[in-house]
Enzyme design. Structure first.
Site: not given
Length: 759
Positions: A566, A699
């Protein structure tokens, strides 16, 4: 002559204009018209930038308000019936992406990783007898929009084969590829409309072809593309593959009725020679010579040699030059990074600079090397300076890596013995409840972090603010009744950036934003050199939280693989070596947390499955060193310290054996969006340790009820023994508001207590 091209441009805007517009829309501050206008403004700027850089093929339909796979699903009518009542406009579109509440209780579509990137796409949900139809003309509309601005674009479509392979059928048995015959008429109609609108090229993205397609898929491919080629004979079709090589399938791909084939020569440079040999006289090759998903400048000398070889073999009129993949995964402009020192900035290229490199390579062929001599010299110097820079290499880190021993990769006792000691130490009830780590990042929290970063608030004052926020989080959790608490991570803007700012070898950016999903943007740090820890990074916050309560508080760390994947990771050494360096730094942090009295430590590795490469042999090697890196970071703890690992948004069927080898005591995974389907892997492998399948989708703004969570837990109990089942959300709660997170956690705790009563 050689053509310069781009496969896709970042859609968020240089100042995250898309994020701002979306969040204002979702909050009700603006309506449909204003959101659509914001999208038009971003597209106009993107096209103008690329035209100014001299690109010959500029993409359209690469913009999306949320996700390009969702866009294709709505275009071809793959909209599940439960969303149909909302119509075909933005409310239905965003309901598929985010779910709904407020009377219409609709969960969103499943969200998962886009191949081995940190971008997330929405998984098309298909029926066994799925009927498709052209329900949106977005690709045509955006082509016409560009033409009205004087820019002739190359429309981009997710190819029909990859669209189906990225989806899943609701019955879980029907193979999506069997729906191809029903889908193709929609693509044929779309190509006909694009041709009628004046398009001459269309790019069909088929990334799934680089990821071990089954023989059935490869048999269907020629028939599908024969129909597409016949639908609009005037169109030139470019089939784009990326993220891996397609060398095994090159003979078949080169026989397709297409005009050009795009190859990722950054991830798979060895496929060029077989492609040059296999390409018939009527096929052009699009060469992905500039890395579309990392930030390092291209070695233009090396790339130009490759390009010259291809032109010598094929002729310049059969060669296109492009980034390796869409620039969706790259920040927009390195010139905005005024906070980076000049040396480091000279090593970097963001989206605009990458397209400039593409144009330079084409100029080198069209006008000769002399025309780009200055650019070649600058590239040569940047490559040399980076290779030789003392800030990249640290001899002490090298010595420590060389001293890694087998004993450092093993826990001191097997899991059954550790479990008994942990039960005695922690005293947790059946179905223990916890969260994954972060709590809502309120406006006040974000403002305080920004103020201390900008020097408007003294560090001591910020520390007092953070301590108060941590105490607030602890008290809320105690009030709700959670069993294992977290400190809430109010001090962390991002789970990777936080650690990168505290480790040698990393550099943060100011404007290096990339889209993760929807309005969620991340700023991957630049991992440019050998990694080491300067001082403890998380200990004071975890120690403070633990001092406030008798309940165990988890220490929270991001794992070595996720820190690497990431970030914009260095490309001058193997990823495995970089992860060993990160693991050693984290091993020190784990030891310090344990010394500070933290009895539960969680290491997040959501990128574990993401990094899995195609091909059985490369996968085997990857899993071996990825497991080793995790064990190196974690195995120094005592038996009575409980070690958790968290993973999210992945299909675990093909990595569960490796996850078992990580030897964590508790595995927390995303499961709610898939309807607990991810747990089917546990039936086959009989996972021998404790598991926390997520029961709350963080989410989505939707708040689940107690009964819904209970149903999920009962489903989990079919595959996980009661004495090894944890209760937790899918992921951290930083993107939610407290008025969403608190009632969801209350429902989670209530469901666990009711389940205890049933046990």
């Amino acid at each position: 002559m050689v053509i310069s091209a781009n496969l896709g441009f970042p859609r968020i805007g240089p100042r995250r204009e898309l994020k701002t517009a979306l969040e204002r829309y979702w909050s009700g501050e603006i309506g449909d018209g204003e959101l659509l206008a914001a999208g038009r403004a971003i597209r106009r700027e993107n096209w103008a930038r690329q035209a100014a850089l001299g690109l010959h093929h500029i993409p359209s339909n690469d913009f999306s308000f949320y996700d390009h796979v969702l866009d294709m699903a709505t275009t071809v009518g793959a909209v599940p019936s439960r969303y149909r009542e909302l119509g075909t406009g933005l409310p239905a579109y965003f309901a598929m992406a985010r779910g709904t509440g407020s009377g219409r209780d609709l969960p969103p579509l499943h969200l998962t990783k886009w191949f081995d990137t940190n971008y997330h796409y929405l998984v098309p949900e298909l029926d066994a007898g799925q009927e498709f139809g052209l329900e949106s003309t977005k690709p045509v509309d955006e082509f016409l929009e560009g033409r009205a601005l004087g820019i002739h674009t190359r429309p981009v479509l997710l190819g029909p084969v990859s669209f189906l392979l990225l989806g899943r059928t609701r019955d879980g048995h029907t193979e999506p590829i069997t729906l191809l015959d029903g889908l193709l008429p929609v693509y044929e109609s779309l190509l006909e409309r694009l041709a009628a609108a004046g398009a001459d090229w269309v790019q069909l993205d088929e990334p799934c072809l680089a990821w071990d397609p089954q023989p059935r898929v490869m048999r269907a491919l020629p028939l599908a593309y024969e129909r597409l080629a016949q639908a609009a004979p005037a169109l030139r079709l470019l089939l784009a593959t990326y993220f891996a090589g397609v060398a095994e399938h090159l003979p078949a791909l080169c026989r397709l009725p297409i005009h050009a084939l795009h190859l990722d020569l950054v991830q798979a440079p060895d496929q060029l020679e077989p492609a040059l040999a296999a390409a018939p006289a009527n096929l052009s090759l699009s060469l992905g010579l500039v890395d579309g998903r990392n930030v390092w400048r291209t070695d233009l000398d090396r790339a130009l040699l490759v390009l010259e070889r291809a032109c010598d073999r094929l002729g310049g009129d059969r060669v296109l030059v492009a980034p390796s993949c869409s620039l969706l995964h790259a920040p927009i402009d390195v010139d905005l990074e005024t906070g980076l020192d000049l040396e480091l900035r000279s090593w970097l290229a963001f989206a605009i600079q990458k397209l400039r490199e593409v144009s330079l390579l084409v100029s080198g062929i069209r006008h000769g090397r002399e025309a780009v001599a200055r650019a070649l010299a600058e590239s040569r110097e940047a490559v040399r300076a980076r290779r030789e820079s003392p800030r990249v290499h640290d001899a002490a880190v090298g010595r420590r890596v060389a001293a890694i021993s087998a004993d450092m990769l093993r826990r001191s006792s097997p899991y059954p013995e550790r479990r008994l000691r942990q039960q005695a130490s922690l005293g947790l009830p059946l179905f223990p409840t916890t969260t994954i780590g972060s709590f809502p990042q309120t406006r006040e929290v974000r403002a305080a972090r920004a103020a201390v970063r900008n020097g408007r608030v003294r560090p001591a004052d910020y520390d007092r603010f953070a301590c108060a926020e941590i105490e607030r989080a602890v008290r809320i959790q105690e009030e709700i009744g959670l069993d294992v608490l977290v400190h809430g991570e109010c001090e962390r803007a991002d789970m990777v950036e936080f650690f990168a700012e505290r480790l040698n070898g990393f550099a943060p950016t100011e404007h290096g934003w990339v889209q993760s999903y929807g309005s969620r943007c991340v700023r991957p740090p630049i991992l440019f050199g050998d990694v080491s820890r300067r001082e403890p990074m998380t200990v004071r916050w975890s120690r403070h939280a633990q001092s406030l309560t008798a309940k165990p508080v988890k220490g929270m760390l991001t794992g070595p693989l996720t820190l690497a994947l990431w970030s914009f990771v260095r490309d001058d050494q193997p990823l495995a070596l970089t992860c060993r360096q990160l693991a050693l730094a984290l091993r020190d942090e784990v030891a310090d947390l344990e010394t500070a009295g933290i009895r539960v430590i969680q290491i997040d590795e959501p990128a574990f499955r993401q990094g899995l490469p195609p091909g059985p042999e490369t996968r085997k090697a990857y899993l071996a060193w990825a497991v080793e890196a995790f064990r190196l970071a974690s195995s120094g703890v005592r038996d009575d310290t409980q070690l958790h690992v968290h993973m999210c948004y992945s299909d675990f069927n093909d990595v569960l054996e490796a996850i078992m080898e990580m030897d964590a005591d508790v595995l927390a995974i995303e499961a709610s969006r898939s309807g607990m389907r991810v747990l089917e892997a546990f039936r086959r492998y009989r996972y021998p340790r404790e598991v926390g399948p997520g029961v709350y989708d963080v989410h989505s703004p939707r708040v689940p009820g107690t009964d819904e969570i209970l149903d999920r837990l009962r489903e989990a109990l079919r595959l996980v023994p009661a004495d090894r089942l944890w209760v937790n959300p899918d992921c951290g709660l930083k993107t939610r508001h407290w008025d969403e997170a608190r009632p969801a956690l209350v429902a989670l705790v209530t469901a666990a207590r009711r389940l205890r009563g049933e046990a």
